[in-house]
Write an enzyme that holds these catalytic residues in place. Structure first.
Site, mmCIF file in Angstrom:
data_model
loop_
_atom_site.group_PDB
_atom_site.id
_atom_site.type_symbol
_atom_site.label_atom_id
_atom_site.label_comp_id
_atom_site.label_asym_id
_atom_site.label_seq_id
_atom_site.Cartn_x
_atom_site.Cartn_y
_atom_site.Cartn_z
ATOM 1 N N PHE A 8 0.955 -1.081 0.000
ATOM 2 C CA PHE A 8 0.134 0.006 0.231
ATOM 3 C C PHE A 8 0.982 1.305 -0.050
ATOM 4 O O PHE A 8 0.666 2.130 0.807
ATOM 5 C CB PHE A 8 -0.954 0.036 1.103
ATOM 6 C CG PHE A 8 -1.674 -1.190 1.583
ATOM 7 C CD1 PHE A 8 -3.075 -1.404 0.846
ATOM 8 C CD2 PHE A 8 -1.326 -2.183 2.269
ATOM 9 C CE1 PHE A 8 -3.516 -2.665 0.838
ATOM 10 C CE2 PHE A 8 -2.185 -3.337 2.750
ATOM 11 C CZ PHE A 8 -3.238 -3.731 1.875
ATOM 12 N N ASP A 50 1.400 -1.072 -4.875
ATOM 13 C CA ASP A 50 0.249 -0.341 -4.702
ATOM 14 C C ASP A 50 -0.414 -0.725 -5.953
ATOM 15 O O ASP A 50 -0.222 -0.941 -7.267
ATOM 16 C CB ASP A 50 0.468 1.271 -4.736
ATOM 17 C CG ASP A 50 -0.739 1.934 -4.237
ATOM 18 O OD1 ASP A 50 -0.551 2.381 -2.902
ATOM 19 O OD2 ASP A 50 -1.740 2.316 -4.693
ATOM 20 N N ASN A 59 -3.216 -5.082 -6.529
ATOM 21 C CA ASN A 59 -3.809 -5.128 -5.349
ATOM 22 C C ASN A 59 -3.007 -5.721 -4.072
ATOM 23 O O ASN A 59 -2.486 -7.094 -4.493
ATOM 24 C CB ASN A 59 -5.312 -5.894 -5.357
ATOM 25 C CG ASN A 59 -5.933 -5.747 -4.081
ATOM 26 O OD1 ASN A 59 -5.458 -6.316 -3.207
ATOM 27 N ND2 ASN A 59 -7.247 -5.597 -4.495
ATOM 28 N N ALA A 60 -2.648 -5.052 -3.126
ATOM 29 C CA ALA A 60 -2.177 -5.656 -2.123
ATOM 30 C C ALA A 60 -2.236 -6.893 -1.579
ATOM 31 O O ALA A 60 -1.607 -7.665 -1.018
ATOM 32 C CB ALA A 60 -1.518 -4.715 -1.035
ATOM 33 N N ASP A 81 0.652 -0.371 5.143
ATOM 34 C CA ASP A 81 0.306 1.096 5.772
ATOM 35 C C ASP A 81 -1.047 1.248 4.810
ATOM 36 O O ASP A 81 -0.932 1.993 3.728
ATOM 37 C CB ASP A 81 1.403 1.842 5.166
ATOM 38 C CG ASP A 81 0.939 3.349 5.667
ATOM 39 O OD1 ASP A 81 -0.179 3.678 6.152
ATOM 40 O OD2 ASP A 81 1.403 4.427 5.088
ATOM 41 N N CYS A 128 -4.845 3.943 10.134
ATOM 42 C CA CYS A 128 -5.371 5.178 10.117
ATOM 43 C C CYS A 128 -6.699 5.505 10.411
ATOM 44 O O CYS A 128 -7.410 6.588 10.234
ATOM 45 C CB CYS A 128 -5.103 5.946 8.960
ATOM 46 S SG CYS A 128 -5.700 5.158 7.483
#
Length: 394
Positions: free
Chosen positions: A221, A243, A269-270, A295, A335
Protein backbone atom coordinates in the site's frame (compact mmCIF):
# COMPACT_ATOMS: atom_id res chain seq x y z
CA UNK A 1 -27.12 34.59 18.69
CA UNK A 2 -29.17 31.39 18.81
CA UNK A 3 -28.18 28.50 20.97
CA UNK A 4 -28.58 24.98 22.29
CA UNK A 5 -29.49 23.66 25.70
CA UNK A 6 -27.28 20.66 26.35
CA UNK A 7 -28.58 17.59 28.17
CA UNK A 8 -26.91 16.45 31.40
CA UNK A 9 -24.21 13.78 31.01
CA UNK A 10 -23.38 14.93 27.46
CA UNK A 11 -19.76 14.47 26.50
CA UNK A 12 -19.36 18.24 26.57
CA UNK A 13 -19.37 18.08 30.38
CA UNK A 14 -16.45 15.66 30.23
CA UNK A 15 -14.24 17.95 28.17
CA UNK A 16 -15.17 16.94 24.62
CA UNK A 17 -16.09 19.70 22.16
CA UNK A 18 -18.64 17.81 20.06
CA UNK A 19 -22.38 17.85 20.62
CA UNK A 20 -24.53 15.14 19.02
CA UNK A 21 -28.18 15.68 18.18
CA UNK A 22 -29.22 13.23 20.90
CA UNK A 23 -27.48 15.43 23.49
CA UNK A 24 -29.57 18.54 22.78
CA UNK A 25 -32.54 19.30 25.02
CA UNK A 26 -33.70 22.43 23.20
CA UNK A 27 -32.80 24.86 20.41
CA UNK A 28 -33.55 28.55 20.84
CA UNK A 29 -33.25 31.65 18.66
CA UNK A 30 -33.75 29.88 15.28
CA UNK A 31 -30.07 29.34 14.37
CA UNK A 32 -29.37 28.45 10.74
CA UNK A 33 -26.95 25.82 9.40
CA UNK A 34 -23.41 27.20 9.52
CA UNK A 35 -24.19 29.76 12.25
CA UNK A 36 -22.30 30.26 15.48
CA UNK A 37 -24.45 29.24 18.46
CA UNK A 38 -24.17 29.55 22.23
CA UNK A 39 -24.08 26.36 24.28
CA UNK A 40 -25.78 26.39 27.67
CA UNK A 41 -26.68 23.87 30.35
CA UNK A 42 -30.15 23.47 31.81
CA UNK A 43 -29.40 26.12 34.44
CA UNK A 44 -28.65 28.66 31.70
CA UNK A 45 -24.91 28.59 32.38
CA UNK A 46 -22.79 29.41 29.35
CA UNK A 47 -20.64 26.54 28.05
CA UNK A 48 -19.05 28.08 24.97
CA UNK A 49 -19.47 29.05 21.33
CA UNK A 50 -19.91 26.41 18.64
CA UNK A 51 -20.53 26.04 14.92
CA UNK A 52 -23.96 24.61 14.16
CA UNK A 53 -25.21 22.22 11.51
CA UNK A 54 -28.43 20.27 12.16
CA UNK A 55 -27.81 18.17 9.02
CA UNK A 56 -24.86 16.47 10.73
CA UNK A 57 -24.94 13.90 13.54
CA UNK A 58 -22.45 16.21 15.24
CA UNK A 59 -24.90 19.06 15.49
CA UNK A 60 -22.45 21.48 17.13
CA UNK A 61 -18.68 21.74 17.47
CA UNK A 62 -17.39 24.00 20.22
CA UNK A 63 -14.46 26.19 19.20
CA UNK A 64 -14.28 28.54 22.21
CA UNK A 65 -15.31 28.53 25.85
CA UNK A 66 -16.04 32.24 25.51
CA UNK A 67 -18.51 34.21 23.40
CA UNK A 68 -16.79 34.38 20.05
CA UNK A 69 -17.75 35.17 16.47
CA UNK A 70 -16.01 33.78 13.39
CA UNK A 71 -14.55 37.09 12.30
CA UNK A 72 -11.28 38.05 10.62
CA UNK A 73 -9.47 38.67 13.92
CA UNK A 74 -10.45 35.24 15.20
CA UNK A 75 -9.04 33.41 12.17
CA UNK A 76 -5.86 35.48 12.18
CA UNK A 77 -5.29 34.70 15.87
CA UNK A 78 -6.05 30.98 15.69
CA UNK A 79 -4.05 30.35 12.52
CA UNK A 80 -1.14 32.34 13.96
CA UNK A 81 -1.19 30.13 17.07
CA UNK A 82 -1.20 27.01 14.89
CA UNK A 83 1.77 28.26 12.88
CA UNK A 84 3.74 29.05 16.04
CA UNK A 85 3.29 25.45 17.19
CA UNK A 86 4.63 24.06 13.89
CA UNK A 87 7.59 26.43 13.94
CA UNK A 88 8.54 25.09 17.36
CA UNK A 89 8.02 21.45 16.47
CA UNK A 90 9.16 21.33 12.85
CA UNK A 91 11.19 24.41 11.97
CA UNK A 92 11.98 24.84 8.29
CA UNK A 93 9.84 21.97 7.00
CA UNK A 94 8.59 22.40 3.43
CA UNK A 95 5.98 19.64 3.85
CA UNK A 96 3.85 20.20 6.93
CA UNK A 97 0.27 20.31 8.20
CA UNK A 98 -0.20 23.87 9.42
CA UNK A 99 -3.79 23.65 10.70
CA UNK A 100 -5.39 20.46 11.99
CA UNK A 101 -9.10 21.02 12.63
CA UNK A 102 -10.21 20.63 16.27
CA UNK A 103 -6.61 20.24 17.40
CA UNK A 104 -6.08 23.91 16.50
CA UNK A 105 -9.51 25.16 17.56
CA UNK A 106 -10.76 25.39 13.96
CA UNK A 107 -13.26 22.51 13.53
CA UNK A 108 -13.19 21.14 10.01
CA UNK A 109 -10.37 23.36 8.71
CA UNK A 110 -7.21 21.68 7.40
CA UNK A 111 -4.28 23.55 5.87
CA UNK A 112 -1.26 21.71 4.46
CA UNK A 113 1.95 23.31 3.26
CA UNK A 114 3.76 22.08 0.16
CA UNK A 115 6.65 24.52 -0.03
CA UNK A 116 4.95 27.83 -0.97
CA UNK A 117 1.65 26.22 -2.03
CA UNK A 118 -1.06 25.83 0.62
CA UNK A 119 -3.83 23.24 0.25
CA UNK A 120 -7.01 23.92 2.21
CA UNK A 121 -9.89 21.67 3.15
CA UNK A 122 -13.03 23.18 4.70
CA UNK A 123 -14.90 20.11 5.91
CA UNK A 124 -17.59 21.84 7.95
CA UNK A 125 -20.24 24.22 6.66
CA UNK A 126 -19.13 27.08 8.89
CA UNK A 127 -15.49 26.86 7.79
CA UNK A 128 -16.56 26.70 4.15
CA UNK A 129 -18.59 29.89 4.58
CA UNK A 130 -15.65 31.76 6.10
CA UNK A 131 -12.97 30.80 3.60
CA UNK A 132 -12.42 34.48 2.78
CA UNK A 133 -11.17 35.06 6.34
CA UNK A 134 -9.01 31.93 6.13
CA UNK A 135 -7.40 33.05 2.87
CA UNK A 136 -6.80 36.57 4.22
CA UNK A 137 -5.10 35.22 7.34
CA UNK A 138 -2.92 32.78 5.38
CA UNK A 139 -1.83 35.51 2.96
CA UNK A 140 -0.94 37.87 5.79
CA UNK A 141 0.96 35.29 7.83
CA UNK A 142 2.68 33.24 5.11
CA UNK A 143 2.57 35.13 1.79
CA UNK A 144 2.08 31.91 -0.23
CA UNK A 145 2.34 31.70 -4.00
CA UNK A 146 -0.93 29.77 -4.25
CA UNK A 147 -3.81 28.65 -2.05
CA UNK A 148 -5.78 25.68 -3.39
CA UNK A 149 -9.13 24.48 -2.06
CA UNK A 150 -9.33 20.69 -2.32
CA UNK A 151 -12.64 19.65 -0.82
CA UNK A 152 -12.93 16.02 -1.88
CA UNK A 153 -13.23 14.24 1.47
CA UNK A 154 -16.10 11.79 2.12
CA UNK A 155 -16.70 13.76 5.34
CA UNK A 156 -18.41 16.46 3.26
CA UNK A 157 -21.55 14.35 2.91
CA UNK A 158 -22.27 14.57 6.64
CA UNK A 159 -22.17 18.38 6.42
CA UNK A 160 -24.36 18.61 3.33
CA UNK A 161 -21.46 19.95 1.25
CA UNK A 162 -20.60 19.13 -2.35
CA UNK A 163 -17.07 18.17 -3.41
CA UNK A 164 -15.18 21.00 -5.07
CA UNK A 165 -11.70 22.11 -6.04
CA UNK A 166 -10.58 25.61 -6.94
CA UNK A 167 -7.68 28.03 -6.70
CA UNK A 168 -8.49 30.51 -3.93
CA UNK A 169 -5.44 32.68 -4.44
CA UNK A 170 -2.50 32.95 -6.84
CA UNK A 171 -1.70 30.61 -9.68
CA UNK A 172 -1.35 26.85 -9.35
CA UNK A 173 2.15 25.82 -10.45
CA UNK A 174 3.00 22.66 -12.40
CA UNK A 175 4.21 19.69 -10.31
CA UNK A 176 7.24 20.72 -8.24
CA UNK A 177 9.80 19.23 -5.86
CA UNK A 178 9.59 19.68 -2.08
CA UNK A 179 11.61 18.14 0.74
CA UNK A 180 10.17 16.41 3.80
CA UNK A 181 12.43 15.03 6.57
CA UNK A 182 15.30 14.82 4.11
CA UNK A 183 13.40 13.04 1.32
CA UNK A 184 12.45 14.78 -1.90
CA UNK A 185 8.96 14.35 -3.35
CA UNK A 186 7.47 15.41 -6.65
CA UNK A 187 4.34 17.25 -5.53
CA UNK A 188 1.11 17.71 -7.45
CA UNK A 189 -1.39 19.08 -4.88
CA UNK A 190 -4.33 18.31 -7.16
CA UNK A 191 -3.61 14.57 -7.12
CA UNK A 192 -3.05 11.80 -4.57
CA UNK A 193 -4.72 10.92 -1.29
CA UNK A 194 -5.80 13.54 1.27
CA UNK A 195 -4.16 16.78 0.07
CA UNK A 196 -1.45 15.05 -1.95
CA UNK A 197 0.89 13.25 0.47
CA UNK A 198 0.54 11.41 3.77
CA UNK A 199 2.05 14.16 5.89
CA UNK A 200 0.99 12.36 9.08
CA UNK A 201 3.51 9.58 8.32
CA UNK A 202 6.59 11.73 7.75
CA UNK A 203 8.18 10.95 11.14
CA UNK A 204 7.37 7.24 10.77
CA UNK A 205 9.13 7.00 7.41
CA UNK A 206 12.37 7.83 9.17
CA UNK A 207 11.65 5.67 12.24
CA UNK A 208 11.12 2.54 10.13
CA UNK A 209 14.01 3.38 7.80
CA UNK A 210 16.41 3.20 10.75
CA UNK A 211 15.78 -0.56 10.75
CA UNK A 212 16.21 -1.02 6.99
CA UNK A 213 19.97 -1.04 6.46
CA UNK A 214 21.04 -4.25 4.73
CA UNK A 215 17.49 -5.62 4.69
CA UNK A 216 15.22 -6.57 1.81
CA UNK A 217 12.20 -4.30 2.20
CA UNK A 218 8.60 -4.70 0.99
CA UNK A 219 6.36 -1.61 1.19
CA UNK A 220 2.70 -2.61 0.71
CA UNK A 221 0.00 0.00 0.00
CA UNK A 222 2.96 2.23 -0.83
CA UNK A 223 1.03 5.22 -2.21
CA UNK A 224 3.80 7.60 -3.39
CA UNK A 225 6.53 5.58 -1.71
CA UNK A 226 7.33 7.38 1.54
CA UNK A 227 8.46 4.25 3.38
CA UNK A 228 10.13 2.72 0.32
CA UNK A 229 12.16 5.86 -0.40
CA UNK A 230 13.27 6.35 3.20
CA UNK A 231 14.35 2.70 3.48
CA UNK A 232 16.26 2.83 0.19
CA UNK A 233 18.05 5.99 1.28
CA UNK A 234 18.88 4.36 4.63
CA UNK A 235 20.83 1.57 2.93
CA UNK A 236 18.32 -1.22 2.37
CA UNK A 237 19.67 -4.10 0.28
CA UNK A 238 16.58 -3.92 -1.95
CA UNK A 239 13.16 -2.26 -1.84
CA UNK A 240 9.87 -3.30 -3.47
CA UNK A 241 6.80 -1.01 -3.48
CA UNK A 242 3.31 -2.38 -4.16
CA UNK A 243 0.17 -0.34 -4.81
CA UNK A 244 -3.02 -0.89 -6.78
CA UNK A 245 -2.83 2.59 -8.29
CA UNK A 246 -0.77 2.99 -11.45
CA UNK A 247 -0.64 6.75 -10.77
CA UNK A 248 0.80 6.16 -7.29
CA UNK A 249 3.42 3.75 -8.64
CA UNK A 250 4.46 6.25 -11.30
CA UNK A 251 5.01 8.71 -8.44
CA UNK A 252 7.16 6.15 -6.61
CA UNK A 253 9.36 5.80 -9.69
CA UNK A 254 9.67 9.58 -10.12
CA UNK A 255 10.46 10.07 -6.44
CA UNK A 256 13.05 7.28 -6.48
CA UNK A 257 14.80 8.95 -9.41
CA UNK A 258 14.70 12.31 -7.62
CA UNK A 259 16.43 10.81 -4.58
CA UNK A 260 18.92 8.75 -6.55
CA UNK A 261 17.75 5.36 -5.24
CA UNK A 262 16.44 2.15 -6.77
CA UNK A 263 12.95 0.88 -5.94
CA UNK A 264 11.26 -2.05 -7.67
CA UNK A 265 7.58 -1.27 -8.26
CA UNK A 266 4.52 -3.50 -8.64
CA UNK A 267 1.05 -2.34 -9.68
CA UNK A 268 -1.26 -4.83 -8.00
CA UNK A 269 -3.89 -5.18 -5.31
CA UNK A 270 -1.81 -5.64 -2.15
CA UNK A 271 -4.19 -8.32 -0.83
CA UNK A 272 -3.63 -10.41 -3.96
CA UNK A 273 0.11 -9.80 -3.88
CA UNK A 274 0.41 -10.83 -0.22
CA UNK A 275 -1.70 -13.95 -0.78
CA UNK A 276 0.37 -15.12 -3.73
CA UNK A 277 3.71 -14.48 -2.05
CA UNK A 278 2.69 -16.01 1.30
CA UNK A 279 1.34 -19.11 -0.46
CA UNK A 280 4.70 -19.47 -2.22
CA UNK A 281 6.59 -19.40 1.09
CA UNK A 282 4.16 -21.88 2.65
CA UNK A 283 4.84 -24.15 -0.31
CA UNK A 284 8.57 -24.09 0.33
CA UNK A 285 9.90 -20.97 -1.38
CA UNK A 286 12.55 -18.97 0.50
CA UNK A 287 11.38 -15.66 2.04
CA UNK A 288 12.13 -12.71 -0.25
CA UNK A 289 11.89 -9.91 2.32
CA UNK A 290 13.29 -9.22 5.81
CA UNK A 291 11.24 -6.05 6.52
CA UNK A 292 7.58 -5.76 5.50
CA UNK A 293 5.62 -2.51 5.87
CA UNK A 294 1.81 -2.46 5.85
CA UNK A 295 0.27 1.02 5.54
CA UNK A 296 -3.21 0.47 4.08
CA UNK A 297 -5.88 3.14 3.65
CA UNK A 298 -8.63 3.09 6.23
CA UNK A 299 -10.70 -0.08 5.93
CA UNK A 300 -13.60 1.52 7.82
CA UNK A 301 -15.26 4.93 7.93
CA UNK A 302 -17.90 4.09 10.54
CA UNK A 303 -18.45 1.80 13.51
CA UNK A 304 -20.81 -0.46 11.56
CA UNK A 305 -18.00 -1.68 9.31
CA UNK A 306 -15.37 -2.26 12.02
CA UNK A 307 -15.77 -6.05 12.07
CA UNK A 308 -15.23 -6.31 8.33
CA UNK A 309 -12.21 -4.04 8.61
CA UNK A 310 -10.72 -6.20 11.34
CA UNK A 311 -10.97 -9.25 9.09
CA UNK A 312 -9.05 -7.36 6.43
CA UNK A 313 -6.36 -6.25 8.88
CA UNK A 314 -6.03 -9.77 10.24
CA UNK A 315 -5.59 -11.23 6.76
CA UNK A 316 -2.80 -8.90 5.67
CA UNK A 317 -0.93 -9.38 8.95
CA UNK A 318 -1.19 -13.16 8.78
CA UNK A 319 0.09 -13.15 5.20
CA UNK A 320 2.97 -10.81 6.03
CA UNK A 321 4.09 -12.94 8.98
CA UNK A 322 4.07 -16.04 6.80
CA UNK A 323 6.43 -14.26 4.39
CA UNK A 324 9.02 -13.24 6.99
CA UNK A 325 12.00 -15.27 8.21
CA UNK A 326 12.83 -15.52 11.91
CA UNK A 327 14.33 -12.18 12.86
CA UNK A 328 12.27 -10.41 10.21
CA UNK A 329 10.59 -7.07 10.93
CA UNK A 330 6.91 -6.16 10.48
CA UNK A 331 5.95 -2.47 10.60
CA UNK A 332 2.23 -1.91 10.45
CA UNK A 333 -0.16 1.06 10.60
CA UNK A 334 -3.87 1.83 10.93
CA UNK A 335 -5.37 5.24 10.17
CA UNK A 336 -8.96 4.64 11.32
CA UNK A 337 -9.99 6.30 14.59
CA UNK A 338 -12.81 3.73 14.81
CA UNK A 339 -10.16 1.09 15.57
CA UNK A 340 -8.46 1.81 18.88
CA UNK A 341 -4.81 1.11 19.59
CA UNK A 342 -5.61 -1.87 21.88
CA UNK A 343 -7.97 -3.29 19.24
CA UNK A 344 -5.30 -2.89 16.56
CA UNK A 345 -2.63 -4.60 18.67
CA UNK A 346 -5.18 -7.30 19.45
CA UNK A 347 -5.88 -8.12 15.80
CA UNK A 348 -2.13 -8.36 15.12
CA UNK A 349 -1.85 -10.72 18.09
CA UNK A 350 -4.72 -12.87 16.74
CA UNK A 351 -2.97 -13.10 13.38
CA UNK A 352 0.24 -14.16 15.13
CA UNK A 353 -1.62 -16.93 16.98
CA UNK A 354 -3.22 -18.19 13.76
CA UNK A 355 0.16 -18.10 12.04
CA UNK A 356 1.97 -19.83 14.90
CA UNK A 357 4.25 -16.81 15.12
CA UNK A 358 5.81 -15.03 18.08
CA UNK A 359 6.23 -11.26 17.86
CA UNK A 360 8.42 -8.97 19.95
CA UNK A 361 7.39 -5.32 20.10
CA UNK A 362 10.21 -3.09 18.83
CA UNK A 363 8.48 0.32 18.72
CA UNK A 364 5.11 2.03 18.66
CA UNK A 365 4.25 4.84 16.26
CA UNK A 366 1.75 7.70 15.94
CA UNK A 367 1.00 10.64 13.73
CA UNK A 368 3.68 13.25 13.04
CA UNK A 369 4.18 16.21 15.33
CA UNK A 370 2.29 18.57 13.03
CA UNK A 371 -0.89 16.56 13.73
CA UNK A 372 -1.28 17.39 17.45
CA UNK A 373 -3.55 15.34 19.67
CA UNK A 374 -5.99 16.79 22.22
CA UNK A 375 -6.53 14.61 25.27
CA UNK A 376 -10.20 15.59 25.56
CA UNK A 377 -10.92 14.78 21.89
CA UNK A 378 -9.69 11.23 21.21
CA UNK A 379 -10.74 11.52 17.55
CA UNK A 380 -7.75 13.82 16.99
CA UNK A 381 -5.53 10.75 17.51
CA UNK A 382 -6.33 8.42 14.64
CA UNK A 383 -3.00 7.06 13.35
CA UNK A 384 -1.44 4.20 15.25
CA UNK A 385 1.30 1.82 14.34
CA UNK A 386 3.81 -0.66 15.67
CA UNK A 387 6.99 -2.42 14.62
CA UNK A 388 7.47 -6.05 15.62
CA UNK A 389 10.27 -8.58 15.29
CA UNK A 390 9.47 -12.18 14.43
CA UNK A 391 11.25 -14.28 17.07
CA UNK A 392 11.88 -18.04 17.16
CA UNK A 393 8.94 -20.16 18.31
CA UNK A 394 8.99 -21.12 21.98
Amino acid sequence: MGGLIIAPKARLFHGHDWVYGTEVRAVYGSPQPGDVVSLKDQRDRFLGSAIYNPQSQIIARRFSRRKQELDADFFLRRISQALDLRLRRLPGEELCRLVWSESDGLPGLVVDRYKDVLVVQALTLAMRRHLDHVVAALRELLAPACILLRNDSPMLVAEGLEPESSVLYGQLPPPFVASGRGTQFLVDPTQGQKTGLYLDQMDNYQAVARLAKGRRVLDCFSNQGGFALACAMAGAQSVTAVDISDTAIRSVRSNAELNGVSVETVVENAFDFLKRESDAVRNGAAPKWDLIILDPPSFTRNRKSVNGALRGYKEIHLRAMQMLPVGGILSTFCCSHHISTPLFHGIVAEAAVDGHSTLRLVATHGQSADHPVLLNIPETEYLKGATYELVPGR
